[in-house]
Design an enzyme around this catalytic site. Structure first.
Site, short mmCIF file in Angstrom:
data_model
loop_
_atom_site.label_atom_id
_atom_site.label_comp_id
_atom_site.label_asym_id
_atom_site.label_seq_id
_atom_site.Cartn_x
_atom_site.Cartn_y
_atom_site.Cartn_z
N SER A 1 -21.73 -14.56 12.97
CA SER A 1 -21.17 -13.40 12.29
C SER A 1 -21.39 -13.52 10.78
O SER A 1 -21.07 -14.54 10.18
CB SER A 1 -19.66 -13.38 12.62
N SER B 1 -19.27 -1.83 3.19
CA SER B 1 -18.58 -0.67 2.62
C SER B 1 -17.88 -0.93 1.30
O SER B 1 -17.61 0.01 0.56
CB SER B 1 -17.57 -0.13 3.62
N THR C 1 -8.40 -5.85 2.34
CA THR C 1 -9.67 -5.14 2.49
C THR C 1 -10.76 -5.85 1.69
O THR C 1 -11.92 -5.93 2.11
CB THR C 1 -9.52 -3.67 2.03
N LYS D 1 -16.89 9.14 9.84
CA LYS D 1 -17.20 9.09 8.42
C LYS D 1 -18.21 10.20 8.10
O LYS D 1 -17.80 11.35 7.96
CB LYS D 1 -17.64 7.68 8.03
N THR E 1 -19.91 5.13 13.90
CA THR E 1 -18.67 5.91 13.94
C THR E 1 -18.99 7.40 13.86
O THR E 1 -20.03 7.79 13.31
CB THR E 1 -17.74 5.54 12.77
N HIS F 1 -21.30 2.75 8.06
CA HIS F 1 -21.38 3.39 6.74
C HIS F 1 -22.78 3.93 6.44
O HIS F 1 -23.09 4.23 5.29
CB HIS F 1 -20.92 2.42 5.65
N ARG G 1 0.83 -1.22 0.00
CA ARG G 1 0.00 0.00 0.00
C ARG G 1 0.86 1.26 0.00
O ARG G 1 1.66 1.46 0.90
CB ARG G 1 -0.92 -0.02 1.22
N THR H 1 -8.03 3.47 28.31
CA THR H 1 -7.48 4.37 27.30
C THR H 1 -8.00 5.79 27.53
O THR H 1 -9.13 5.97 28.02
CB THR H 1 -7.81 3.86 25.88
N THR H 2 -7.18 6.76 27.19
CA THR H 2 -7.56 8.16 27.40
C THR H 2 -8.81 8.51 26.59
O THR H 2 -8.93 8.13 25.43
CB THR H 2 -6.39 9.08 26.98
#
Ligand code: PLP
Length: 405
Positions: free
Chosen positions: A137, A189, A363, A248, A245, A217, A21, A277-278
């Protein structure tokens, strides 16, 4: 031991397979989306049109979102100051969680640092803490869900992509008294196909399974308030957990889950990916909230995006360029070869100032490499004409090369 030699051997293999990539060095320019400056390897800087952004509606440069972030930075500073548990929970986080719960019509919401982390943390916690849990799944699920399920060590059953008959067969084969979680997405996606959510929900209700829906998405873009495909189809209240999310369509960063108060409190209390985690900076939360609130009201961006998606598809059809048909905003053009996909993308950038990132393995499966176009409300009709002209020229050249060979 020469570790670099070990690393390079594997990188060389990746390059030989055409799957290495290369990143474009873009500089987003506020107010000019979808234009961005491309810093080329030779130091040249040129404006390009971005055709593969997941800032689907251009909200990352919307005045309401920028204003909210700037205001919050001035008011609260930059970082959050800690994990949510230790001084990191800010008023802006809670305001955003209330906004998200309202978006999906749920009792509660819980923020994470990304959509990836929200899937990983929620599924790994559910699968590991619910005794004898089985997670079913969809075969097309995103890496973040796959990793979360793997980390949970729960029994995993994969059902055929979007095939609710196969899901039913697999649910029927499981004992009635074990907790079952069905994990799937609304908009996939890479192919842009949309899950038959109603049928999946009906099957899950029949077998008492929990539904876990990734709307990453779709949030911001589908449904009258941007609540995703589940909102558009009037199904949100029948889904146990909706994940999304903020990075996006909402144009910021972060991830979340929504569901019952007990479910969110359970994940908050046991998920290491939440606890250790912060917390996101309060200014990020404020900007995301402004973006969500704006898209709950405004239909303009969604309507204009749909128009430009339809326009691109029609122009591709007229030019004879095959693209995958689907009901979403994602327009994939299959090339089916990683080296050719890279060559086409390089050519578009070099000769036409068009940036579209080649999509390759892992991907998408090998042999299904593609260019994936995401028209936004801010792509003009001229941008679409320019893209399709470039592709038409490329297609003609490829056909000629084919004929000569
Ligand atoms: N879920 C799906 C289906 C995705 O495609 C992605 C990212 O592309 C994620 C989750 C992760 O979201 P984020 O980019 O916010 O980490």
């Amino acid at each position: 031991m020469d570790f670099d030699a070990l690393f390079n051997a594997q990188l060389d293999q990746l390059k030989a397979d055409g799957n290495y990539r290369y990143f474009a060095e873009l500089e987003r320019q506020c107010g000019k989306f979808p234009r961005a400056a491309n810093h080329a390897a030779d130091g040249a800087v040129r404006d390009v049109t971005v055709w593969c952004s997941n800032d689907y509606l251009g909200m990352g440069q919307h005045p309401a979102v920028i204003g909210a972030m700037c205001e919050a930075v001035q008011r609260t500073g930059t970082g959050s100051g800690g994990t949510r548990n230790i001084s990191g929970t800010n008023h802006d986080h809670l305001l955003l969680e209330r906004e998200l719960a309202d978006l999906h019509g749920k009792q509660s919401a819980l923020l994470f640092t990304s959509g990836y982390v929200s899937n990983w943390a929620a599924l790994s916690t559910l699968g590991s803490r619910l005794e004898n849990c089985v997670i079913l799944s969809d075969a097309g699920n995103h890496a973040s869900m796959i990793e979360g399920i793997r980390h949970s060590r729960a029994q995993k059953v994969i059902w055929k992509h979007n095939d609710y008959h196969d899901l039913e067969m697999k649910l029927r084969a499981l004992p009635a008294d074990v907790p079952k979680i069905v994990a799937f997405e609304s908009v996939y996606s890479m192919d842009g196909d949309i899950a038959p959510i109603r049928q999946i929900v009906e099957v899950c209700e029949k077998y008492g399974a929990m539904t876990y829906l990734d709307e990453v998405h779709a949030v911001g873009m589908y449904g009258p308030r941007g609540g995703g495909v589940s909102e558009r189809e009037g199904l949100a209240d029948r889904i146990t957990l909706i994940e999304g999310t903020l990075g996006k369509a909402y144009g910021v960063v972060g991830g979340y889950i929504t569901g019952s108060a007990a479910l969110c409190d359970f994940i908050r209390s046991f998920a290491s990916g939440f606890i250790f985690t912060t917390a996101l900076p309060p200014a990020i939360a404020a900007a995301a909230r402004a973006s969500i609130a704006y898209l709950k009201e405004s239909q303009m961006e969604r309507a204009r995006q749909r128009r430009q998606v339809a326009r691109l598809r029609a122009a591709l059809d007229r030019a004879g360029i095959p693209h995958m048909l689907n009901d979403s905003h994602i327009v994939p053009v299959l090339i089916k070869d990683p080296v050719k996909t890279r060559m086409l993308a390089d050519y578009l950038m070099r000769e036409w100032d068009i940036y579209v990132q080649p999509i390759n393995y892992p991907t998408v499966p090998k042999g299904t490499e593609r260019l994936r176009f995401t028209p936004s409300p801010l792509h003009s009709d001229e941008d679409i004409d320019h893209l399709v002209t470039a592709l038409r020229v490329l297609w003609k050249q490829c056909a000629l090369a084919h004929a000569v060979a």
